[in-house]
Write a protein that holds these residues in place. Structure first.
Motif, PDB file in Angstrom:
ATOM      1  N   GLY A 172      21.255   3.999 -17.150  1.00  0.00           N
ATOM      2  CA  GLY A 172      22.051   3.275 -16.158  1.00  0.00           C
ATOM      3  C   GLY A 172      21.982   3.849 -14.759  1.00  0.00           C
ATOM      4  N   GLY A 173      20.972   4.633 -14.488  1.00  0.00           N
ATOM      5  CA  GLY A 173      20.820   5.172 -13.136  1.00  0.00           C
ATOM      6  C   GLY A 173      21.742   6.348 -12.878  1.00  0.00           C
ATOM      7  N   ILE A 174      21.989   6.626 -11.608  1.00  0.00           N
ATOM      8  CA  ILE A 174      22.938   7.662 -11.217  1.00  0.00           C
ATOM      9  C   ILE A 174      24.293   6.968 -11.127  1.00  0.00           C
ATOM     10  CG2 ILE A 174      23.570   9.395  -9.486  1.00  0.00           C
ATOM     11  CD1 ILE A 174      20.786   9.903 -10.720  1.00  0.00           C
ATOM     12  N   PRO A 175      25.211   7.282 -12.051  1.00  0.00           N
ATOM     13  CA  PRO A 175      26.515   6.605 -12.022  1.00  0.00           C
ATOM     14  C   PRO A 175      27.241   6.828 -10.685  1.00  0.00           C
ATOM     15  CG  PRO A 175      26.225   7.832 -14.068  1.00  0.00           C
ATOM     16  CD  PRO A 175      25.099   8.229 -13.158  1.00  0.00           C
ATOM     17  N   ASP A 176      28.002   5.834 -10.265  1.00  0.00           N
ATOM     18  CA  ASP A 176      28.727   5.930  -8.997  1.00  0.00           C
ATOM     19  C   ASP A 176      29.643   7.141  -8.944  1.00  0.00           C
ATOM     20  OD1 ASP A 176      27.509   3.630  -8.067  1.00  0.00           O
ATOM     21  OD2 ASP A 176      29.188   2.314  -8.594  1.00  0.00           O
ATOM     22  N   ASP A 177      30.339   7.440 -10.057  1.00  0.00           N
ATOM     23  CA  ASP A 177      31.254   8.577 -10.036  1.00  0.00           C
ATOM     24  C   ASP A 177      30.509   9.900  -9.854  1.00  0.00           C
ATOM     25  OD1 ASP A 177      30.271   8.237 -12.720  1.00  0.00           O
ATOM     26  OD2 ASP A 177      31.921   9.470 -13.487  1.00  0.00           O
ATOM     27  N   VAL A 178      29.336  10.018 -10.448  1.00  0.00           N
ATOM     28  CA  VAL A 178      28.518  11.222 -10.264  1.00  0.00           C
ATOM     29  C   VAL A 178      28.032  11.284  -8.821  1.00  0.00           C
ATOM     30  CG1 VAL A 178      26.377  12.397 -10.928  1.00  0.00           C
ATOM     31  CG2 VAL A 178      27.835  11.345 -12.684  1.00  0.00           C
ATOM     32  N   TYR A 179      27.517  10.186  -8.316  1.00  0.00           N
ATOM     33  CA  TYR A 179      27.034  10.130  -6.938  1.00  0.00           C
ATOM     34  C   TYR A 179      28.141  10.543  -5.964  1.00  0.00           C
ATOM     35  CZ  TYR A 179      24.968   8.301  -2.647  1.00  0.00           C
ATOM     36  OH  TYR A 179      24.474   8.171  -1.374  1.00  0.00           O
ATOM     37  N   ASP A 180      29.346   9.990  -6.170  1.00  0.00           N
ATOM     38  CA  ASP A 180      30.470  10.300  -5.283  1.00  0.00           C
ATOM     39  C   ASP A 180      30.909  11.757  -5.408  1.00  0.00           C
ATOM     40  OD1 ASP A 180      30.438   7.667  -4.422  1.00  0.00           O
ATOM     41  OD2 ASP A 180      32.107   7.047  -5.725  1.00  0.00           O
ATOM     42  N   ARG A 181      30.988  12.249  -6.629  1.00  0.00           N
ATOM     43  CA  ARG A 181      31.415  13.632  -6.853  1.00  0.00           C
ATOM     44  C   ARG A 181      30.405  14.617  -6.251  1.00  0.00           C
ATOM     45  NH1 ARG A 181      33.365  12.587 -11.395  1.00  0.00           N
ATOM     46  NH2 ARG A 181      31.488  12.795 -12.638  1.00  0.00           N
ATOM     47  N   VAL A 182      29.134  14.391  -6.536  1.00  0.00           N
ATOM     48  CA  VAL A 182      28.078  15.261  -6.019  1.00  0.00           C
ATOM     49  C   VAL A 182      28.018  15.161  -4.496  1.00  0.00           C
ATOM     50  CG1 VAL A 182      25.569  15.625  -5.986  1.00  0.00           C
ATOM     51  CG2 VAL A 182      26.748  15.253  -8.160  1.00  0.00           C
ATOM     52  N   GLY A 183      28.161  13.943  -3.964  1.00  0.00           N
ATOM     53  CA  GLY A 183      28.149  13.740  -2.520  1.00  0.00           C
ATOM     54  C   GLY A 183      29.331  14.367  -1.814  1.00  0.00           C
ATOM     55  N   GLY A 184      30.405  14.617  -2.556  1.00  0.00           N
ATOM     56  CA  GLY A 184      31.561  15.297  -1.980  1.00  0.00           C
ATOM     57  C   GLY A 184      31.370  16.801  -1.875  1.00  0.00           C
ATOM     58  N   VAL A 185      30.324  17.309  -2.515  1.00  0.00           N
ATOM     59  CA  VAL A 185      30.063  18.752  -2.520  1.00  0.00           C
ATOM     60  C   VAL A 185      28.786  19.075  -1.750  1.00  0.00           C
ATOM     61  CG1 VAL A 185      29.580  20.750  -3.999  1.00  0.00           C
ATOM     62  CG2 VAL A 185      31.245  19.027  -4.740  1.00  0.00           C
ATOM     63  N   LEU A 186      27.739  18.306  -1.984  1.00  0.00           N
ATOM     64  CA  LEU A 186      26.447  18.562  -1.351  1.00  0.00           C
ATOM     65  C   LEU A 186      26.286  17.688  -0.112  1.00  0.00           C
ATOM     66  CD1 LEU A 186      24.162  18.514  -4.528  1.00  0.00           C
ATOM     67  CD2 LEU A 186      25.162  20.512  -3.400  1.00  0.00           C
ATOM     68  N   SER A 187      25.573  18.209   0.868  1.00  0.00           N
ATOM     69  CA  SER A 187      25.251  17.397   2.036  1.00  0.00           C
ATOM     70  C   SER A 187      24.212  16.347   1.636  1.00  0.00           C
ATOM     71  CB  SER A 187      24.687  18.278   3.151  1.00  0.00           C
ATOM     72  OG  SER A 187      23.387  18.734   2.805  1.00  0.00           O
ATOM     73  N   GLU A 188      24.031  15.370   2.485  1.00  0.00           N
ATOM     74  CA  GLU A 188      23.016  14.352   2.212  1.00  0.00           C
ATOM     75  C   GLU A 188      21.636  14.995   2.107  1.00  0.00           C
ATOM     76  OE1 GLU A 188      21.042  10.378   4.246  1.00  0.00           O
ATOM     77  OE2 GLU A 188      23.124  10.870   4.729  1.00  0.00           O
ATOM     78  N   GLN A 189      21.356  15.935   2.985  1.00  0.00           N
ATOM     79  CA  GLN A 189      20.062  16.628   2.982  1.00  0.00           C
ATOM     80  C   GLN A 189      19.864  17.400   1.664  1.00  0.00           C
ATOM     81  OE1 GLN A 189      19.619  19.484   6.168  1.00  0.00           O
ATOM     82  NE2 GLN A 189      17.393  19.401   6.077  1.00  0.00           N
TER      83      GLN A 189
END
Length: 158
Positions: free
Chosen positions: A107-124
């Motif tokens: 199912g791809g990168i789940p939205d909750d994972v994307y959001d959680r990871v994006g809250g910790v790591l920079s876009e770069q």
């Protein structure tokens, strides 16, 4: 079951392998530019290789992790990173992203994972780790398909 020798993809199509290797070097440079340190880089590559069942790549990246000053305890904690207290928030986000990439077919990168990871790591950092994970998943498939051997270490104690 007797293991039969398989076609060694890297040796049989050297140009393709060299291109994959060049890609990995580019991804490594991208990771360094994004601030992904060798410790984090090796943690995600070991974990992806473990999840994919690639013993050959686990061996390669454990050796590199040790060269990058990671210790046996930290490496041993990777399969239980969610329960372990030895990983930083940044490392935990990267390990969660690693699992999403390995199981991307679910199912791809789940939205909750994307959001959680994006809250910790920079876009770069997210971009660099994503390309690093694309790379290690490709290498895992080459080694697994070819059943690359992982013999016991000569100096290993019985």
């Amino acid at each position: 079951m007797t293991e039969q020798a398989r076609v060694h993809l890297a040796k049989s199509a050297r140009g393709a392998y060299d291109t994959l290797d060049a890609f990995a070097k580019t991804v490594g440079e991208l990771s360094a530019e994004a601030g992904i340190d060798p410790r984090l880089k090796e943690l995600v590559q070991i974990h992806a290789s473990q999840l994919n069942g690639c013993a050959y790549c686990v061996r390669v990246h454990v050796d590199r992790a040790i060269a990058a000053s990671l210790d046996a305890d930290l490496i041993a904690q990777l399969p239980t990173w969610r329960e372990s207290g030895v990983f930083t928030e940044r490392e935990r986000a990267a390990l969660e992203l690693t699992e999403a990439f390995v199981f991307i077919h679910e199912g791809g990168i789940p939205d909750d994972v994307y959001d959680r990871v994006g809250g910790v790591l920079s876009e770069q950092e997210y971009v660099a780790l994503s390309w690093l994970l694309v790379s290690i998943n490709a290498f895992n498939r080459v080694a697994i398909a070819g059943r690359y051997p992982v013999p016991p270490r000569r100096n290993a104690q019985a």
